[in-house]
Design a protein around this motif. Structure first.
Motif, PDB file in Angstrom:
ATOM      1  N   HIS A  26     -17.673   0.206   8.485  1.00  0.00           N
ATOM      2  CA  HIS A  26     -17.027  -0.979   7.905  1.00  0.00           C
ATOM      3  C   HIS A  26     -15.920  -0.566   6.938  1.00  0.00           C
ATOM      4  O   HIS A  26     -14.850  -1.189   6.902  1.00  0.00           O
ATOM      5  CB  HIS A  26     -18.057  -1.834   7.181  1.00  0.00           C
ATOM      6  N   LEU A  27     -16.192   0.467   6.153  1.00  0.00           N
ATOM      7  CA  LEU A  27     -15.183   0.943   5.214  1.00  0.00           C
ATOM      8  C   LEU A  27     -13.975   1.509   5.945  1.00  0.00           C
ATOM      9  O   LEU A  27     -12.821   1.256   5.556  1.00  0.00           O
ATOM     10  CB  LEU A  27     -15.798   2.011   4.305  1.00  0.00           C
ATOM     11  N   MET A  28     -14.200   2.253   7.011  1.00  0.00           N
ATOM     12  CA  MET A  28     -13.099   2.833   7.782  1.00  0.00           C
ATOM     13  C   MET A  28     -12.247   1.747   8.436  1.00  0.00           C
ATOM     14  O   MET A  28     -11.032   1.909   8.582  1.00  0.00           O
ATOM     15  CB  MET A  28     -13.646   3.791   8.834  1.00  0.00           C
ATOM     16  N   GLU A  29     -12.853   0.637   8.830  1.00  0.00           N
ATOM     17  CA  GLU A  29     -12.075  -0.466   9.400  1.00  0.00           C
ATOM     18  C   GLU A  29     -11.018  -0.959   8.407  1.00  0.00           C
ATOM     19  O   GLU A  29      -9.874  -1.218   8.782  1.00  0.00           O
ATOM     20  CB  GLU A  29     -13.014  -1.624   9.768  1.00  0.00           C
ATOM     21  N   VAL A  30     -11.405  -1.089   7.142  1.00  0.00           N
ATOM     22  CA  VAL A  30     -10.464  -1.547   6.122  1.00  0.00           C
ATOM     23  C   VAL A  30      -9.442  -0.453   5.814  1.00  0.00           C
ATOM     24  O   VAL A  30      -8.260  -0.745   5.580  1.00  0.00           O
ATOM     25  CB  VAL A  30     -11.220  -1.972   4.850  1.00  0.00           C
ATOM     26  N   ILE A  31      -9.883   0.808   5.806  1.00  0.00           N
ATOM     27  CA  ILE A  31      -8.950   1.915   5.568  1.00  0.00           C
ATOM     28  C   ILE A  31      -7.830   1.886   6.595  1.00  0.00           C
ATOM     29  O   ILE A  31      -6.643   2.016   6.261  1.00  0.00           O
ATOM     30  CB  ILE A  31      -9.698   3.267   5.609  1.00  0.00           C
ATOM     31  N   LEU A  32      -8.163   1.708   7.852  1.00  0.00           N
ATOM     32  CA  LEU A  32      -7.156   1.681   8.913  1.00  0.00           C
ATOM     33  C   LEU A  32      -6.247   0.461   8.797  1.00  0.00           C
ATOM     34  O   LEU A  32      -5.081   0.504   9.195  1.00  0.00           O
ATOM     35  CB  LEU A  32      -7.845   1.697  10.276  1.00  0.00           C
ATOM     36  N   ALA A  33      -6.777  -0.626   8.248  1.00  0.00           N
ATOM     37  CA  ALA A  33      -5.975  -1.849   8.118  1.00  0.00           C
ATOM     38  C   ALA A  33      -4.928  -1.731   7.018  1.00  0.00           C
ATOM     39  O   ALA A  33      -3.822  -2.273   7.141  1.00  0.00           O
ATOM     40  CB  ALA A  33      -6.885  -3.040   7.848  1.00  0.00           C
ATOM     41  N   VAL A  34      -5.247  -1.023   5.927  1.00  0.00           N
ATOM     42  CA  VAL A  34      -4.341  -0.992   4.773  1.00  0.00           C
ATOM     43  C   VAL A  34      -3.627   0.343   4.602  1.00  0.00           C
ATOM     44  O   VAL A  34      -2.737   0.456   3.743  1.00  0.00           O
ATOM     45  CB  VAL A  34      -5.111  -1.320   3.471  1.00  0.00           C
TER      46      VAL A  34
END
Length: 766
Positions: free
Chosen positions: A363-371
């Motif tokens: 879940h954290l990596m999903e946000v990392i890739l988004a921003v």
């Protein structure tokens, strides 16, 4: 007794503190009644009401256990960092419990005015001084404390928070105290509207942040404390503490962002709505990832701390310098060791590849890739994911990371790299149940407008048998689970009574956004559906979205009418359904005059039933059902005028492409391209429709849209300005008369002057 007034609510101090058992029972029963009336938005306790004095102790992992007695918070050292030991909360003494019970009674009543309520709340919070922790963590009294914090003055609020700042971390990790802490933050945010109070609020917020960063890890890993931390970060950033964009973990919201069904940038990318506190935000972000105070590896895999870190990243969206400082730490770099452009080590790449298979870190990596900034995103894609996209897509947790990676691809090179690995794996991914990865790829190709034809062909091939025609493409994507679950795919048929696949519906919605030349097999398939199957799809929440997507696509009006005709006789039935009413509206917009009359003739007898539904009044007004029922001839004239108006508008302002719908003599309403135009153009088009409708409702004759002379243009524009044309014409005529009068006076004056001059010359000669 509780007095009301400017000197309200002093806490009585009796010499004797012996309370009879009967009084205690009465207080407990009264507290239960208060709690039943005042839930304050909390979830109920399944094990029953916790009596006043039954405290809740929170350990590091966020587990709560009830305990009572005397004690204090003690800090110890473990692995070089302070940890918060179990805290045993003091019981609230019966006299204080009775006092706050009476306060709750007063605040529940309607006799007290707003100013007096604020005074009462401030006085009660003064009496709570020194006992803030006990009161805030009491299961019953904490509800009253929440009300006091909501309605008190900002001075009383800040005094309360500063009084308990030393033990604030414990309050935030308590089951009841966490609600009190969050209520306090909301009240602080509300008082930010008064600029004169910013200094006081900043001082209070600084004391809270200093207490929190003493031991941030226990707070972040707490099931209750993580909620408070996220709201504290939002308050320091200046955004709403209850922002749904930053706190929501609804899978539907995440999926909508990925598939371009709504704006992917939320509150974090918008300018702050409130006053921000950058110094406090910087302190929180620095100390949260301070290796001396937190075990970074433990934070990355904890489900609650992961939510705090996700919120932090969303708040920093667009701030490249801060992101390049934080994201490398979350990827596993030692603090301050990341150098832009330096390749990752083999050990670090393997570590990240392993972590993305963990639920919390994925879940954290999903946000990392988004921003992530573009360069860092490219580095993660090429060094971590390249060569392992399919294996990660097969994993239960990592496949969501792949979806985020694909959805946030920045350019054609990224799409090309991803498609080289996954383009030939569409069938395998669908068979494994990874339709979300396919949906992300289709949406990304459509958004970046690259490999569109290849993507559509690969998708069609994955659900088609060898040497098979296209009519089965749409049914198989609508029922992905059913189709790929059967071993005998040659004899698969439309399943009756089964719900349609949500991800299959989302895939088809993206497909129908592609240019028509790339989706001919899909258009052929949907127009070839049997009447009963079209009706079934229109009644299904997922299927009806596909029907609507086709009706607003670039397909020709003739192809759209092929589908609409199959719903004849069922428009009334569909209009009564929550989702079917939108389909009826889309059918109406894509129909010619004859089909529109057919739709309205089916809706007209159902006006009373439709008016009782949630969506019915809007549909009746939008389609002008009442006007058609009362005056069908004028309704037809109105539709004809609207059609000619749209054609004139499109000819003047529309696309200059030679293959536009208007140049082919087709129905402009049905063939209007679904591509988003400028907001000004949208407003003009809406104005045209409103104008035509208002003219027909006011009088039978119509007003032409485009006029050649400037005078009529002035008059038509002024019709919306409260009689300006009349005043203008009157003033214009008045000015002309004055000018003519002036000219007349001037000519007579010149004649008199000339005659006098001639007489003078005659006298001189004589």
């Amino acid at each position: 007794m509780v007095s009301v007034g400017s000197r309200a609510l002093p806490l009585g101090r009796h010499k004797s503190r012996n309370i009879s058992s009967s009084l205690m029972c009465e207080e407990n029963n009264h507290s239960s009644q208060i709690l039943s009336r005042r839930k304050m938005g909390r979830k109920g306790n399944k094990k029953g009401l916790v009596p006043p004095g039954g405290g809740v102790t929170q350990n590091q992992s966020g587990d709560a256990s009830g305990s009572s007695g005397n004690g204090a918070i003690r800090f110890t050292k473990e692995k070089g960092r302070p940890i918060l030991e179990s805290f045993i909360r003091k019981q609230v003494d019966p006299e204080t419990a009775k006092y706050f019970s009476e306060i709750a009674n007063v605040l529940d009543g309607n006799e007290v005015g707003l100013e007096e309520r604020s005074t009462i709340c401030g006085t009660a919070l003064e009496e709570a001084r020194g006992k803030e922790v006990e009161l805030a963590t009491d299961y019953v009294i904490s509800h009253t404390v929440q009300t006091l914090l909501e309605e008190c003055s900002v001075e009383a609020l800040c005094s309360f928070l500063q009084g308990c700042s030393k033990y604030f971390s414990y309050i935030c990790m308590d089951r009841s105290g966490s609600h009190v802490a969050e209520t306090a933050l909301r009240s602080l945010a509300r008082h930010l509207e008064d600029e004169e109070k910013h200094i006081l609020i900043k001082k209070t917020l600084s004391s809270i942040c200093q207490a929190v960063v003493e031991n941030p890890m226990d707070l972040m890993c707490s099931s209750y404390g993580s909620h408070f931390m996220r709201r504290l970060l939002c308050l320091c950033k200046g955004v709403s503490v209850d922002s749904t964009e930053l706190h929501s973990i609804n899978p539907g919201s995440v999926l909508s962002d990925r598939l371009n069904l709504r704006s992917s940038r939320g509150d974090s990318h918008a300018p702050p709505k409130n006053h921000a506190f950058p110094e406090q935000l910087e302190l929180l972000m620095t100390e949260m990832l301070n290796p001396d105070k937190a075990d970074i590896e433990a934070l990355l895999v904890d489900q609650y701390s992961s939510l705090v870190l996700q919120t932090t990243l969303k708040l920093l969206d667009g701030q490249e310098e801060d992101l390049l400082r934080i994201i490398p730490v979350l990827l596993g770099y030692p603090t301050g060791s990341y150098v832009k452009g330096t390749p990752m080590g083999v050990e670090l790449r393997e570590k990240i590849s392993s972590l993305v298979r963990e639920s919390a870190y994925s879940h954290l990596m999903e946000v990392i890739l988004a921003v992530a900034p573009n360069d860092l995103y490219t580095q993660i894609l090429t060094e971590v994911f390249k060569g392992s996209l399919f294996s990660m897509s097969s994993n239960l947790s990592a496949n969501y990371v792949v979806q985020s990676l694909v959805s946030h691809a920045r350019n054609k090179k990224h799409i090309k790299l991803i498609f080289e690995e996954l383009g030939s794996k569409f069938y395998d991914l669908l068979e494994m149940g990874r339709a979300g990865v396919i949906a992300a790829i289709v949406s990304a190709c459509q958004k970046i407008q690259f490999l569109e034809k290849t993507c559509c062909q690969c998708l069609a091939d994955s659900v088609s048998l060898e040497n098979e025609s296209s009519p089965w493409i749409i049914p198989r994507i609508l029922f992905l689970d059913s189709y790929f679950a059967t071993d005998n795919k040659d004899n698969w048929s439309w399943p009756n009574g089964k719900k349609m696949h949500i991800l299959g519906s989302l895939i088809l919605q993206s497909v129908f956004k592609f240019p028509t030349e790339f989706i001919e097999p899909y258009i052929t398939s949907i127009t070839s559906l049997e009447d009963v199957h079209v009706l079934q799809a229109s009644k299904d929440p997922a299927g009806t979205r596909v029907i609507e997507a086709f009706l607003v696509s670039n397909a020709s009006a003739k192809q759209k009418r092929q589908l609409i005709i199959k719903l004849q006789g069922h428009f009334g039935e569909l209009s009564l359904l929550p989702s079917g009413s939108f389909t009826v509206e889309k059918c109406f917009n894509a129909s010619d005059l004859s089909l529109k009359e057919t739709i309205l003739s089916e809706l007209s007898p159902l006006q009373s039933e439709l008016s009782k539904t949630k969506q019915g009044p809007h549909l009746l007004k939008k389609l002008d059902v009442e006007w058609y029922t009362r005056k069908p001839d004028q309704w037809r004239s109105k539709q004809t005028s609207k059609q000619s108006t749209y054609k004139a508008f499109h000819k003047t302002f529309g696309s200059k492409n030679s293959n536009s719908s208007s140049s082919q003599g087709k129905n402009f309403l049905a063939d209007a391209p679904p591509k988003r135009r400028g907001e000004g153009l949208k407003g003009m088009r809406k104005e045209i429709e409103t104008r035509v409708s208002s003219d027909f409702h006011k009088k039978p004759e119509t007003i032409p849209f485009l006029a050649g002379d400037a005078g009529s243009k002035w008059k038509k524009t002024s019709l919306k300005r409260g009689g300006f044309a009349k005043d203008f014409d009157h003033d214009n005529r008045k000015n002309k008369k004055m000018k003519m009068a002036k000219d007349g006076n001037s000519s007579s004056f010149n004649k008199d002057k000339s005659a006098a001059f001639q007489n003078k010359k005659k006298r001189q000669r004589s």
